[in-house]
Design a protein around this motif. Structure first.
Motif, PDB file in Angstrom:
ATOM      1  N   UNK A 106       0.919  -1.112  -0.145  1.00  0.00           N
ATOM      2  CA  UNK A 106       0.003  -0.069  -0.186  1.00  0.00           C
ATOM      3  C   UNK A 106       0.663   1.172   0.115  1.00  0.00           C
ATOM      4  N   UNK A 107       1.941   1.358   0.795  1.00  0.00           N
ATOM      5  CA  UNK A 107       2.844   2.680   1.004  1.00  0.00           C
ATOM      6  C   UNK A 107       3.623   2.699  -0.517  1.00  0.00           C
ATOM      7  N   UNK A 108       3.958   1.425  -0.890  1.00  0.00           N
ATOM      8  CA  UNK A 108       4.554   1.748  -2.388  1.00  0.00           C
ATOM      9  C   UNK A 108       3.927   2.241  -3.371  1.00  0.00           C
ATOM     10  N   UNK A 109       2.525   1.853  -3.430  1.00  0.00           N
ATOM     11  CA  UNK A 109       1.674   2.450  -4.210  1.00  0.00           C
ATOM     12  C   UNK A 109       1.280   3.780  -4.049  1.00  0.00           C
ATOM     13  N   UNK A 110       1.249   4.221  -2.837  1.00  0.00           N
ATOM     14  CA  UNK A 110       0.863   5.688  -2.541  1.00  0.00           C
ATOM     15  C   UNK A 110       2.012   6.520  -2.941  1.00  0.00           C
ATOM     16  N   UNK A 111       3.558   6.108  -2.735  1.00  0.00           N
ATOM     17  CA  UNK A 111       4.684   6.727  -3.230  1.00  0.00           C
ATOM     18  C   UNK A 111       4.592   6.803  -4.678  1.00  0.00           C
ATOM     19  N   UNK A 112       4.196   5.713  -5.331  1.00  0.00           N
ATOM     20  CA  UNK A 112       4.387   5.583  -6.933  1.00  0.00           C
ATOM     21  C   UNK A 112       3.262   6.615  -7.429  1.00  0.00           C
ATOM     22  N   UNK A 113       1.959   6.639  -6.978  1.00  0.00           N
ATOM     23  CA  UNK A 113       1.167   7.770  -7.493  1.00  0.00           C
ATOM     24  C   UNK A 113       1.481   9.023  -7.238  1.00  0.00           C
ATOM     25  N   UNK A 114       2.121   9.249  -6.153  1.00  0.00           N
ATOM     26  CA  UNK A 114       2.448  10.624  -5.531  1.00  0.00           C
ATOM     27  C   UNK A 114       3.531  11.244  -6.677  1.00  0.00           C
ATOM     28  N   UNK A 115       4.617  10.469  -6.989  1.00  0.00           N
ATOM     29  CA  UNK A 115       5.538  10.687  -7.877  1.00  0.00           C
ATOM     30  C   UNK A 115       5.370  10.373  -9.160  1.00  0.00           C
ATOM     31  N   UNK A 116       4.087  10.068  -9.568  1.00  0.00           N
ATOM     32  CA  UNK A 116       3.792   9.456 -11.063  1.00  0.00           C
ATOM     33  C   UNK A 116       4.951   8.654 -11.712  1.00  0.00           C
ATOM     34  N   UNK A 117       5.342   7.620 -10.909  1.00  0.00           N
ATOM     35  CA  UNK A 117       6.381   6.726 -11.352  1.00  0.00           C
ATOM     36  C   UNK A 117       6.013   5.263 -11.094  1.00  0.00           C
ATOM     37  N   UNK A 118       5.547   4.699 -12.547  1.00  0.00           N
ATOM     38  CA  UNK A 118       5.198   3.293 -12.456  1.00  0.00           C
ATOM     39  C   UNK A 118       6.519   2.386 -12.003  1.00  0.00           C
ATOM     40  N   UNK A 119       7.905   3.055 -12.430  1.00  0.00           N
ATOM     41  CA  UNK A 119       8.984   2.204 -11.933  1.00  0.00           C
ATOM     42  C   UNK A 119       8.973   1.705 -10.697  1.00  0.00           C
ATOM     43  N   UNK A 120       8.291   2.566  -9.652  1.00  0.00           N
ATOM     44  CA  UNK A 120       8.268   2.048  -8.207  1.00  0.00           C
ATOM     45  C   UNK A 120       7.643   0.656  -7.971  1.00  0.00           C
ATOM     46  N   UNK A 121       6.429   0.728  -9.029  1.00  0.00           N
ATOM     47  CA  UNK A 121       5.620  -0.510  -8.888  1.00  0.00           C
ATOM     48  C   UNK A 121       6.335  -1.554  -9.407  1.00  0.00           C
ATOM     49  N   UNK A 122       6.930  -1.473 -10.725  1.00  0.00           N
ATOM     50  CA  UNK A 122       7.576  -2.436 -11.462  1.00  0.00           C
ATOM     51  C   UNK A 122       8.781  -3.096 -10.652  1.00  0.00           C
ATOM     52  N   UNK A 123       9.381  -2.381  -9.864  1.00  0.00           N
ATOM     53  CA  UNK A 123      10.690  -2.619  -9.228  1.00  0.00           C
ATOM     54  C   UNK A 123      10.322  -3.410  -8.014  1.00  0.00           C
ATOM     55  N   UNK A 124       9.150  -2.979  -7.451  1.00  0.00           N
ATOM     56  CA  UNK A 124       8.549  -3.538  -6.276  1.00  0.00           C
ATOM     57  C   UNK A 124       8.156  -5.088  -6.497  1.00  0.00           C
ATOM     58  N   UNK A 163      -0.888  -5.055  -9.179  1.00  0.00           N
ATOM     59  CA  UNK A 163       0.265  -4.515  -9.293  1.00  0.00           C
ATOM     60  C   UNK A 163       0.590  -4.823 -11.107  1.00  0.00           C
ATOM     61  N   UNK A 164       0.568  -5.853 -11.655  1.00  0.00           N
ATOM     62  CA  UNK A 164       0.755  -5.945 -12.907  1.00  0.00           C
ATOM     63  C   UNK A 164      -0.520  -5.198 -13.715  1.00  0.00           C
ATOM     64  N   UNK A 165      -1.634  -5.363 -13.224  1.00  0.00           N
ATOM     65  CA  UNK A 165      -2.886  -4.309 -13.691  1.00  0.00           C
ATOM     66  C   UNK A 165      -2.372  -3.146 -13.712  1.00  0.00           C
ATOM     67  N   UNK A 166      -1.713  -2.675 -12.877  1.00  0.00           N
ATOM     68  CA  UNK A 166      -1.469  -1.083 -12.858  1.00  0.00           C
ATOM     69  C   UNK A 166      -0.535  -0.940 -13.962  1.00  0.00           C
ATOM     70  N   UNK A 167       0.157  -1.814 -14.165  1.00  0.00           N
ATOM     71  CA  UNK A 167       1.231  -1.643 -15.210  1.00  0.00           C
ATOM     72  C   UNK A 167       0.704  -1.841 -16.754  1.00  0.00           C
TER      73      UNK A 167
END
Ligand code: ARG
Length: 548
Positions: free
Chosen positions: A476-494, A536-540
């Motif tokens: 959950x926190x990772x997603x909040x961060x990823x959205x905040x920074x508009x950074x799908x790479x955070x999801x991919x790496x996680x 997570x994959x869905x979000x990518x």
């Protein structure tokens, strides 16, 4: 997990009555516990020694989920959570709406792709498309009301040139056979000829004026090219699994552009040159820019001013995001600056800038012209995926694996960085790749499907199980961060790290063959992994598979 961090913050405040926020609580691992707080952060506020403050906190903090608290180094307070408490909280959190991700509301416009008419999309657009699509999915997931927009480049002198070129050396037959390739040929041919014939530019302008004045032939051909281009692009989008909520284009904002230029002129923000052209001067801050030429034609930037105003003032979007390559950084700085000066609300307007996508020399050559088309890139990925799949029956997955691999390779790199593509890394089934995510996800699914039992956290977790649980808890926190920074790479790496842990877990901890308590506990972890990785994959925008 936010739950624990929030409680720890409250606990610290009860002991000291200081200014501490969730951001001050760090994640930690192993013998440093689950969460840590550096007492150095409040030492000056309390006018004390960090180590002593830490000791005081250790003795006095009282929270029901704490197994123990330790002090380490110059003043770190390490918190150890009771395992069964952690497990229960994780299960509870992930079964909440949005899997425990904090909700955000508002209207968000995500503009991406926006290719030009009469030019096939090239590999750079691939990066754009998957970034934009993923950002829309992310915003949607956390609760925004989103609209994706494809704002195509369909206006300007270049279309006058194209109409002229078509009339001079085009062929309706070729156009009907393959409209985009023919238009692109004409585009290339016209520009080659222009180098030696300086009258051609004049011709292009003449025909652009005819389009602008809606003269029958010119306007009809322009429309024909526009529609054919859209059809062609739609085919690429379909293959990528991407769609848009609305299609607009530069040609749809011409009236408003005139009005906004007039407004800027009246407000003294836009200046007029003696030759009649309009421009804006930014002093030392940035280069000056022209908004209207002396012949009366408006420019790309002026249309963006009108469009921004429309989105913010008429349509009321809270977020107005432009996913556009970093080559246009200056364009957007100028756009936002002009709007601010004009008193147009630019809150929530962001340029989501990204770097280049390059292929290693010789790894692909294009069919014609000097660009590698998106369609060629996808063909190649699918063909390579087919070769990697041993079973004849599963070759049907090649499309999803090939495209998923391309998407992952684009999304796992921080937006701003350039990407150099290496086909072997892209299509590996072993790690840090799209196929690896798909593979891990199907592996989890097949375990879950092999039993009718439901997972349940019972008994003590082994070290391996505990680190798996902890990684899951970061979702959950990772997603909040990823959205905040508009950074799908955070999801991919996680996801890639999570899959790695899942795979070692899979090898070290048999699930279905274990005794019942152990089995249920491990099964629970697998179930949670399956839902986290699917989400997570869905979000990518990467498809999950049934079998692999
Ligand atoms: N059509 C432009 C191009 O291909 C991109 C448009 C980006 N969007 C915008 N609102 N300026 O370069």
């Amino acid at each position: 997990m936010k739950y624990f961090k929030n409680k720890i913050v409250k606990g610290i405040n009860e002991v000291f009555n200081v200014n501490v926020s969730v951001k001050d609580i760090e994640d930690s691992e192993g013998d440093r516990g689950d969460f840590a707080f550096p007492a150095m952060k409040i030492a000056s506020e309390l006018d004390g020694k960090p180590r002593e403050i830490a000791e005081k906190l250790r003795k006095n903090i009282d929270l029901d989920f704490l197994e123990k608290v330790e002090v380490a180094g110059p003043g770190f307070v390490n918190f150890f959570i009771k395992e069964e408490f952690f497990a229960r909280k994780l299960d509870e959190t992930l079964s909440k709406d949005r899997m425990g991700v904090k909700k955000k509301t508002g209207k968000a416009l995500v503009e991406f792709s926006s290719p030009n008419v009469a030019k096939p999309m090239h590999i750079g657009h691939f990066r754009n498309n998957v970034l934009g699509d993923s950002i829309q999915r992310m915003l949607n997931f956390i609760g925004y009301d989103t609209v994706s927009e494809n704002y195509i480049g369909d206006w300007g002198t270049q279309y006058g040139k194209l109409v002229y070129a078509f009339k001079e050396y085009g062929s309706l037959k070729k156009f009907e056979q393959n409209s985009m390739e023919h238009l692109y040929e004409l585009y290339v041919e016209f520009h080659e000829k222009m180098e030696t014939d300086d009258k051609l530019l004049e011709k292009g302008r003449e025909w652009a004026n005819r389009i602008e004045n809606k003269e029958e032939e010119a306007y009809r051909l322009w429309k024909l090219f526009r529609e054919a281009s859209i059809d062609y692009h739609k085919n690429d989008y379909n293959r990528m699994g991407i769609s848009f909520d609305r299609w607009t284009g530069e040609s749809k904002i011409l009236e408003e552009t005139k009005e906004v230029l007039e407004e800027g002129l009246n407000k003294g923000i836009i200046n007029k040159d003696p030759d009649g052209s309009l421009f804006v001067d930014f002093g030392d801050e940035m280069p000056a820019t022209v908004l209207k030429k002396s012949d009366g034609t408006t420019l790309y930037l002026s249309r963006d001013i009108a469009n921004l105003k429309k989105r913010k003032e008429d349509e009321g979007f809270d977020l107005n995001l432009y996913v556009v390559a970093s080559e246009q950084d200056l364009h957007f700085q100028q756009l936002f600056k002009i709007c601010e000066r004009m008193g147009i609300d630019t809150d929530g307007c962001e340029h989501i800038s990204y770097g280049l996508l390059n292929l290693k020399d010789g790894s692909m050559s294009s069919r014609s012209g000097n660009i590698v088309r998106i369609s060629e890139l996808m063909d190649k990925a699918i063909e390579k995926a087919k070769k990697r799949i041993d079973s004849q029956e599963l070759k049907k997955n090649a499309d999803k694996i090939g495209i998923g691999a391309l998407k992952y390779a684009n999304l796992c790199v921080t937006k701003q960085k350039d990407i150099v593509f290496n086909w072997d890394d892209v299509l590996t089934f072993e790690g840090d790749s799209g196929p690896y995510l798909q593979y891990s996800n199907t592996r989890a699914k097949s375990i879950v499907q092999k039993t009718d039992l439901k997972g349940e956290f019972k008994g003590d977790l082994s070290e391996m199980e505990y680190s798996f649980l902890k990684k899951l808890s970061k979702f959950p926190e990772m997603i909040e961060n990823a959205v905040e920074s508009r950074e799908p790479a955070k999801i991919a790496n996680y996801l890639s790290e999570l899959c790695e842990i899942f795979n070692s877990f899979y090898h070290k901890c048999p699930v279905l063959k274990a005794d019942e308590t152990t089995m249920k506990r491990r099964l629970k972890l697998v179930e949670l992994f399956e839902s986290v990785s699917s989400e997570g994959m869905g979000l990518l925008g990467i498809d999950c598979l049934e079998e692999m």
